[in-house]
Scaffold this motif. Structure first.
Motif, PDB file in Angstrom:
ATOM      1  N   THR A 192      41.912  26.865  37.013  1.00 20.18           N
ATOM      2  CA  THR A 192      40.678  27.652  37.081  1.00 20.18           C
ATOM      3  C   THR A 192      40.968  29.139  37.108  1.00 20.18           C
ATOM      4  OG1 THR A 192      39.563  25.857  38.270  1.00 20.18           O
ATOM      5  CG2 THR A 192      38.535  28.032  38.349  1.00 20.18           C
ATOM      6  N   GLY A 242      30.164  35.858  34.585  1.00 22.65           N
ATOM      7  CA  GLY A 242      30.686  35.686  33.230  1.00 22.65           C
ATOM      8  C   GLY A 242      32.039  36.344  33.055  1.00 22.65           C
ATOM      9  N   LEU A 243      32.208  37.536  33.621  1.00 22.88           N
ATOM     10  CA  LEU A 243      33.496  38.211  33.532  1.00 22.88           C
ATOM     11  C   LEU A 243      34.584  37.461  34.295  1.00 22.88           C
ATOM     12  CD1 LEU A 243      32.359  41.929  33.966  1.00 22.88           C
ATOM     13  CD2 LEU A 243      33.125  40.816  31.863  1.00 22.88           C
ATOM     14  N   PHE A 285      35.030  34.286  34.510  1.00 21.44           N
ATOM     15  CA  PHE A 285      35.568  33.202  33.697  1.00 21.44           C
ATOM     16  C   PHE A 285      36.291  33.727  32.466  1.00 21.44           C
ATOM     17  CE2 PHE A 285      32.484  30.825  36.195  1.00 21.44           C
ATOM     18  CZ  PHE A 285      33.208  29.679  36.481  1.00 21.44           C
ATOM     19  N   ALA A 286      36.002  34.979  32.088  1.00 18.32           N
ATOM     20  CA  ALA A 286      36.726  35.582  30.975  1.00 18.32           C
ATOM     21  C   ALA A 286      38.051  36.179  31.430  1.00 18.32           C
ATOM     22  CB  ALA A 286      35.873  36.657  30.308  1.00 18.32           C
ATOM     23  N   PHE A 287      38.073  36.733  32.643  1.00 20.25           N
ATOM     24  CA  PHE A 287      39.295  37.328  33.208  1.00 20.25           C
ATOM     25  C   PHE A 287      39.675  36.517  34.440  1.00 20.25           C
ATOM     26  CE2 PHE A 287      36.983  40.655  31.018  1.00 20.25           C
ATOM     27  CZ  PHE A 287      37.958  41.252  30.239  1.00 20.25           C
ATOM     28  N   ARG A 288      40.607  35.607  34.278  1.00 18.83           N
ATOM     29  CA  ARG A 288      40.960  34.676  35.355  1.00 18.83           C
ATOM     30  C   ARG A 288      42.061  35.203  36.255  1.00 18.83           C
ATOM     31  NH1 ARG A 288      42.209  28.957  33.556  1.00 18.83           N
ATOM     32  NH2 ARG A 288      43.599  29.952  32.050  1.00 18.83           N
ATOM     33  N   HIS A 317      42.900  41.812  36.784  1.00 19.34           N
ATOM     34  CA  HIS A 317      42.114  42.199  35.616  1.00 19.34           C
ATOM     35  C   HIS A 317      40.622  42.240  35.946  1.00 19.34           C
ATOM     36  CE1 HIS A 317      45.643  40.359  33.113  1.00 19.34           C
ATOM     37  NE2 HIS A 317      45.964  41.502  33.688  1.00 19.34           N
ATOM     38  N   LEU A 318      40.141  41.255  36.688  1.00 22.01           N
ATOM     39  CA  LEU A 318      38.729  41.226  37.046  1.00 22.01           C
ATOM     40  C   LEU A 318      38.360  42.416  37.915  1.00 22.01           C
ATOM     41  CD1 LEU A 318      35.997  39.803  37.035  1.00 22.01           C
ATOM     42  CD2 LEU A 318      36.773  38.418  38.960  1.00 22.01           C
ATOM     43  N   VAL A 364      38.198  45.466  35.644  1.00 22.12           N
ATOM     44  CA  VAL A 364      37.041  45.434  34.751  1.00 22.12           C
ATOM     45  C   VAL A 364      35.769  45.811  35.497  1.00 22.12           C
ATOM     46  CG1 VAL A 364      35.563  43.868  33.419  1.00 22.12           C
ATOM     47  CG2 VAL A 364      38.024  43.808  33.105  1.00 22.12           C
TER      48      VAL A 364
END
Length: 320
Positions: free
Chosen positions: A126, A240-241, A243-246, A250-251, A254
């Motif tokens: 995940t 949404g971000l 799940f795009a940046f796991r 990075h999250l 962002v």
């Protein structure tokens, strides 16, 4: 002419107010979700103890024979009350008899176990990385994850106490601008924090800024429903971000780096606000001079600009 008539002729809701409201709503979309960002950056993935016979790359296949991954876990990790591999303990020595390879033992003592002295292995299906995996905030250290959330809430509480006083003293636009910069800095630095202590310290400062920004955004727009919608939309965007940046680094980046760009329109808005305020009072003066059928409008107000202070008394401006 009544004062309300002057306001109606000078104008109230215009392009500036609409742009300001749009800016504050977008700002709220990016800033407010930081209060719940740890639902993703501090998620606790599945984990087990690091085991030499499974996780050591130097162990050859001949050492473990043809045993499957489940068999190796069975002889290395004890089962918990739910008959699943324990997350915090491992066998001191591999328990080969659990595979019944050497017959059935009727008098087998309870095998010795030990904590995960060599660390943990985390499930990356995940999230590739979280603050929990970064600093091993599991088992005996799991309470530290709650401490980080508690420190963030303390920061929001402190920001709530300071926000009203500072905003009344220095103005809401100034406090909003001053809070955006440390918000962006602390959020960005939190992604690069080398230790958990520094991460918590940055988390506290970020909580203070979140409270200051949210409070001033609400009071400057005075549209509570739109601000609530912006907060909800920001949470959807953050999910949404996530799940795009796991990777939590990075999250965090962002969600934090774009806040730096909010400082550019904030500066322009302040300059525009000062110029519009001069035009507003100039319009009031002109309208009051054009009024001949009623008594002169006598009122006083002060205008504070970065390099000049003006005071309006009845029918003219003067330097303070």
């Amino acid at each position: 002419m009544a004062f309300q008539d002057l306001l109606n002729q000078a104008g109230s809701m215009g392009r500036y107010q609409i742009l300001q409201m749009a800016f504050l709503l977008i700002c709220n979309v990016m800033v407010t979700p930081h209060a719940i960002l740890e639902n993703f950056t501090a998620a606790i993935p599945g984990h087990r103890c690091w085991v030499h016979i499974i996780d050591n790359d130097t162990v050859s296949d001949s050492d473990s024979g043809t045993l499957s991954q489940d068999d190796l876990l069975r002889i290395s990790i004890p089962l918990d009350s739910n008959l699943r591999p324990d997350k915090c303990h491992r066998f001191v020595q591999p328990q080969w008899h659990l595979l019944h390879l050497n017959g059935t033992f009727s008098n087998v003592t309870e095998p010795d176990t030990e904590p995960c002295v060599d660390g943990w292995v985390y499930d990356q299906s995940t999230f590739l990385s979280t603050t929990v995996t970064e600093w091993d905030l599991v088992c005996g250290s799991q309470v530290l994850g709650s401490v980080a959330k508690f420190i963030l809430m303390i920061g929001i509480l402190v920001g709530g106490f300071l926000g009203g006083h500072l905003s009344d003293r220095f103005g809401r636009k100034l406090i909003l601008t001053c809070a955006l910069l440390p918000m962006a800095i602390t959020g960005t630095c939190a992604a690069l924090a080398p230790t958990f202590f520094i991460y918590c310290l940055l988390h506290f400062l970020k909580g203070v800024c979140v409270s200051l920004i949210h409070m001033n955004c609400v009071l400057l727009t005075l549209v509570t429903i739109l601000m609530s919608c912006a907060t909800s939309f920001g949470s959807i965007v953050m999910a949404g971000l996530a799940f795009a940046f796991r990777n939590w680094h990075h999250l965090q980046l962002v969600m934090s780096v774009p806040i730096f760009f909010f400082l550019i329109p904030t500066r322009d808005f302040c300059i525009w606000w000062y110029s519009r305020r001069v035009c507003f009072y100039s319009t009031l003066v002109g309208l009051s001079m054009q009024t001949h059928d009623e008594s002169p409008i006598m009122f006083q107000t002060s205008l504070h600009l970065p390099f000049v202070n003006l005071h309006f008394n009845g029918n003219k401006f003067s330097n303070l």
